[in-house]
Design an enzyme around this catalytic site. Structure first.
Site, PDB file in Angstrom:
ATOM      1  N   LYS A  19       0.874  -1.135  -0.064  1.00  0.00           N
ATOM      2  CA  LYS A  19       0.025  -0.089   0.076  1.00  0.00           C
ATOM      3  C   LYS A  19       0.853   1.271  -0.169  1.00  0.00           C
ATOM      4  O   LYS A  19       1.958   1.081   0.408  1.00  0.00           O
ATOM      5  CB  LYS A  19      -0.981   0.108   1.277  1.00  0.00           C
ATOM      6  CG  LYS A  19      -0.432   0.234   2.502  1.00  0.00           C
ATOM      7  CD  LYS A  19      -0.308   1.508   3.149  1.00  0.00           C
ATOM      8  CE  LYS A  19       0.723   1.558   4.275  1.00  0.00           C
ATOM      9  NZ  LYS A  19       1.684   3.076   4.397  1.00  0.00           N
ATOM     10  N   PRO A 108       9.000  -4.134  -0.497  1.00  0.00           N
ATOM     11  CA  PRO A 108      10.208  -3.865   0.176  1.00  0.00           C
ATOM     12  C   PRO A 108       9.816  -3.981   1.755  1.00  0.00           C
ATOM     13  O   PRO A 108       8.828  -3.414   2.286  1.00  0.00           O
ATOM     14  CB  PRO A 108      10.299  -2.351  -0.230  1.00  0.00           C
ATOM     15  CG  PRO A 108       9.604  -2.201  -1.361  1.00  0.00           C
ATOM     16  CD  PRO A 108       8.659  -3.272  -1.418  1.00  0.00           C
ATOM     17  N   VAL A 109      10.689  -4.388   2.491  1.00  0.00           N
ATOM     18  CA  VAL A 109      10.836  -4.695   3.874  1.00  0.00           C
ATOM     19  C   VAL A 109      11.047  -3.449   4.589  1.00  0.00           C
ATOM     20  O   VAL A 109      12.121  -2.568   4.575  1.00  0.00           O
ATOM     21  CB  VAL A 109      11.858  -5.604   4.372  1.00  0.00           C
ATOM     22  CG1 VAL A 109      11.893  -5.998   5.687  1.00  0.00           C
ATOM     23  CG2 VAL A 109      11.642  -6.941   3.899  1.00  0.00           C
ATOM     24  N   ALA A 110      10.308  -3.081   5.722  1.00  0.00           N
ATOM     25  CA  ALA A 110      10.476  -1.808   6.626  1.00  0.00           C
ATOM     26  C   ALA A 110      10.443  -0.581   5.818  1.00  0.00           C
ATOM     27  O   ALA A 110      11.180   0.350   6.091  1.00  0.00           O
ATOM     28  CB  ALA A 110      11.522  -2.017   7.667  1.00  0.00           C
ATOM     29  N   GLY A 111       9.723  -0.403   4.745  1.00  0.00           N
ATOM     30  CA  GLY A 111       9.735   0.379   3.745  1.00  0.00           C
ATOM     31  C   GLY A 111       8.603   1.333   3.914  1.00  0.00           C
ATOM     32  O   GLY A 111       8.803   2.499   3.169  1.00  0.00           O
ATOM     33  N   MET A 113       5.517   0.454   3.129  1.00  0.00           N
ATOM     34  CA  MET A 113       4.607   0.018   2.116  1.00  0.00           C
ATOM     35  C   MET A 113       3.744  -1.167   2.835  1.00  0.00           C
ATOM     36  O   MET A 113       3.067  -1.859   1.960  1.00  0.00           O
ATOM     37  CB  MET A 113       5.199  -0.522   0.975  1.00  0.00           C
ATOM     38  CG  MET A 113       6.078   0.536   0.115  1.00  0.00           C
ATOM     39  SD  MET A 113       6.454   0.427  -1.356  1.00  0.00           S
ATOM     40  CE  MET A 113       5.126   0.563  -2.360  1.00  0.00           C
ATOM     41  N   ALA A 114       4.032  -1.391   3.905  1.00  0.00           N
ATOM     42  CA  ALA A 114       2.997  -2.468   4.840  1.00  0.00           C
ATOM     43  C   ALA A 114       3.090  -3.635   4.209  1.00  0.00           C
ATOM     44  O   ALA A 114       2.093  -4.580   4.310  1.00  0.00           O
ATOM     45  CB  ALA A 114       1.509  -1.864   4.815  1.00  0.00           C
ATOM     46  N   ALA A 118       0.703  -6.723   4.970  1.00  0.00           N
ATOM     47  CA  ALA A 118       0.014  -7.471   3.884  1.00  0.00           C
ATOM     48  C   ALA A 118       0.168  -9.173   4.181  1.00  0.00           C
ATOM     49  O   ALA A 118      -0.770  -9.856   4.152  1.00  0.00           O
ATOM     50  CB  ALA A 118       0.977  -7.182   2.485  1.00  0.00           C
ATOM     51  N   ASP A 150      -2.914  -0.808   9.809  1.00  0.00           N
ATOM     52  CA  ASP A 150      -3.021  -0.910   8.078  1.00  0.00           C
ATOM     53  C   ASP A 150      -3.285  -2.316   7.763  1.00  0.00           C
ATOM     54  O   ASP A 150      -3.321  -2.648   6.651  1.00  0.00           O
ATOM     55  CB  ASP A 150      -1.967  -0.424   7.295  1.00  0.00           C
ATOM     56  CG  ASP A 150      -0.568  -0.329   7.792  1.00  0.00           C
ATOM     57  OD1 ASP A 150      -0.348  -1.361   8.409  1.00  0.00           O
ATOM     58  OD2 ASP A 150       0.357   0.438   7.734  1.00  0.00           O
TER      59      ASP A 150
HETATM   60  O1  C5P Z   1      -0.553  -0.037  14.301  1.00  0.00           O
HETATM   61  P1  C5P Z   1       1.016  -0.477  13.956  1.00  0.00           P
HETATM   62  O2  C5P Z   1       1.246  -1.911  14.624  1.00  0.00           O
HETATM   63  O3  C5P Z   1       1.054  -0.529  12.778  1.00  0.00           O
HETATM   64  O4  C5P Z   1       1.697   0.878  14.551  1.00  0.00           O
HETATM   65  C1  C5P Z   1       3.084   0.659  14.768  1.00  0.00           C
HETATM   66  C2  C5P Z   1       3.498   1.941  15.521  1.00  0.00           C
HETATM   67  O5  C5P Z   1       3.287   3.155  14.559  1.00  0.00           O
HETATM   68  C3  C5P Z   1       2.801   2.093  16.674  1.00  0.00           C
HETATM   69  O6  C5P Z   1       3.011   1.444  17.911  1.00  0.00           O
HETATM   70  C4  C5P Z   1       2.749   3.518  16.926  1.00  0.00           C
HETATM   71  O7  C5P Z   1       4.032   3.834  17.534  1.00  0.00           O
HETATM   72  C5  C5P Z   1       2.808   4.110  15.743  1.00  0.00           C
HETATM   73  N1  C5P Z   1       1.456   4.473  15.100  1.00  0.00           N
HETATM   74  C6  C5P Z   1       0.953   5.749  15.459  1.00  0.00           C
HETATM   75  N2  C5P Z   1      -0.480   6.151  15.227  1.00  0.00           N
HETATM   76  C7  C5P Z   1      -0.978   5.463  14.349  1.00  0.00           C
HETATM   77  C8  C5P Z   1      -0.299   4.240  13.860  1.00  0.00           C
HETATM   78  C9  C5P Z   1       0.792   3.745  14.195  1.00  0.00           C
HETATM   79  O8  C5P Z   1       1.494   6.541  16.630  1.00  0.00           O
HETATM   80  N3  C5P Z   1      -2.060   5.863  13.734  1.00  0.00           N
END
Ligand code: C5P
Length: 310
Positions: A19, A108-111, A113-114, A118, A150
């Site tokens: 994404k 891509p990893v940690a990029g 792009m989720a 996915a 996401d």
């Molecule tokens: O939800 P997810 O695990 O992808 O989020 C990873 C980190 O990104 C969260 O622990 C938070 O630090 C940050 N985050 C945030 N606000 C969001 C989504 C993610 O602060 N709406």
């Protein structure tokens, strides 16, 4: 007469797309630490294929597709795909259910792009099928939201507005095909770190809703030049602060004739918008001549879908 071979365990493969956020408006941190978002997601044509099969314990292997560096992907039970499997099993009272998972990784990893999201979404869909659970869509979306902000969008794909912390998704009509040049970065960026730096900058007057509304109006025109003026990402300043070299990538994309540049999610992948497919390939070639890895991707594409039962 030949003997009938012992049948292999059933294998189910589900494909999930990367994404991007066409706009990402970030509000102040909420009481739970997450930030209120107003975003427009688009699924684009870089994919992870997740294959599951019955097994007596959890296991996970990751292989690279198209040169994606998979060294940083955890293969133990912290991987979001295994966590998704365990959550689905628990939801149905199948505490002992286990499976082997194979991820062919083209995202891509940690990029930004989720890719991990996915994989989690694809694992939910694949294991639901493998275990013959028939989980209703609304329940899958709720489980997805528990796995990450996401993950619900990874299930539905297409183009969608995201709110809440990103987990509330409403599909948006998007009839055009948009063309992107995707420039990954060898070293990932931590999402929490980018949000932390965002907080340190102070949010000032927030504009998340305004960003999404102008983006949706631009999207409806189907005109890349109009879309180029509407894309925006509030995480760009903190990400560029953590990674000053991202400004060089943006400059290289602009020099290569991208209509505009955009940080993908929390980065560090950078995107260039192209006028059409041919233009995207031209920009990609120019980026590669300048020493960057670059891919062409189009969106919107479908969310998680079954590609093989073997
Ligand atoms: O939800 P997810 O695990 O992808 O989020 C990873 C980190 O990104 C969260 O622990 C938070 O630090 C940050 N985050 C945030 N606000 C969001 C989504 C993610 O602060 N709406």
């Amino acid at each position: 007469m030949t003997a009938v071979a012992q049948s292999e365990p059933l294998r189910i493969t589900v494909r999930a797309a990367a994404k991007i956020n066409l706009c990402l408006g970030v509000g102040p941190a909420r009481d739970d630490g997450f930030h209120a978002l107003d975003t427009v997601y688009q699924a684009v044509s870089l994919y992870d294929d997740v294959t599951v099969a019955e097994a007596s314990q959890w296991s996970l292997v990751v292989e690279s597709v198209g040169g994606v560096d998979v060294a940083g992907v955890p293969t133990d039970e912290t991987n979001l795909a295994i966590r998704a499997g365990k959550l689905l099993a628990e939801h149905h009272g199948l505490s002992g259910a286990t499976a082997e998972i194979r991820i062919a990784k083209g995202i891509p990893v940690a990029g930004g792009m989720a890719g991990g999201s996915a994989d989690a979404a694809a694992a939910l869909v694949a294991l639901d099928r493998l275990w013959d659970l028939g989980t209703p869509d609304q329940e899958l979306l709720a489980l997805a939201a528990r796995l990450g902000s996401d993950v619900p969008f990874a299930l539905i794909g297409g183009t969608a507005r995201g709110s809440g912390r990103g987990e509330i998704v409403d599909p948006v009509e998007d009839l055009a095909s948009w063309w992107w040049v995707v420039v990954p970065h060898g070293i990932g960026l931590s999402t929490p770190e980018v949000f932390r730096r965002f907080d340190e900058f102070g949010t000032g007057p927030t504009r998340p809703k305004i960003l999404s509304e102008s983006l949706l109006a631009a999207l409806a025109t189907g005109e890349p030049l109009t879309l180029a003026k509407a894309v925006a990402n509030d995480l760009e300043p903190p990400a560029f602060d953590l990674r000053p070299d991202l400004a060089d990538t943006a400059e290289a994309l602009a020099k290569a004739d991208a209509l505009t540049t955009l940080l993908s999610g929390s980065g560090p992948t950078m995107l260039g918008l192209a006028e059409n497919q041919q233009h995207a390939h031209l920009i990609r070639e120019r980026m590669m001549e300048s020493g960057y890895a670059a891919w062409v991707a189009t969106g919107p594409v479908a969310g998680c879908h079954l590609v093989e039962i073997a």
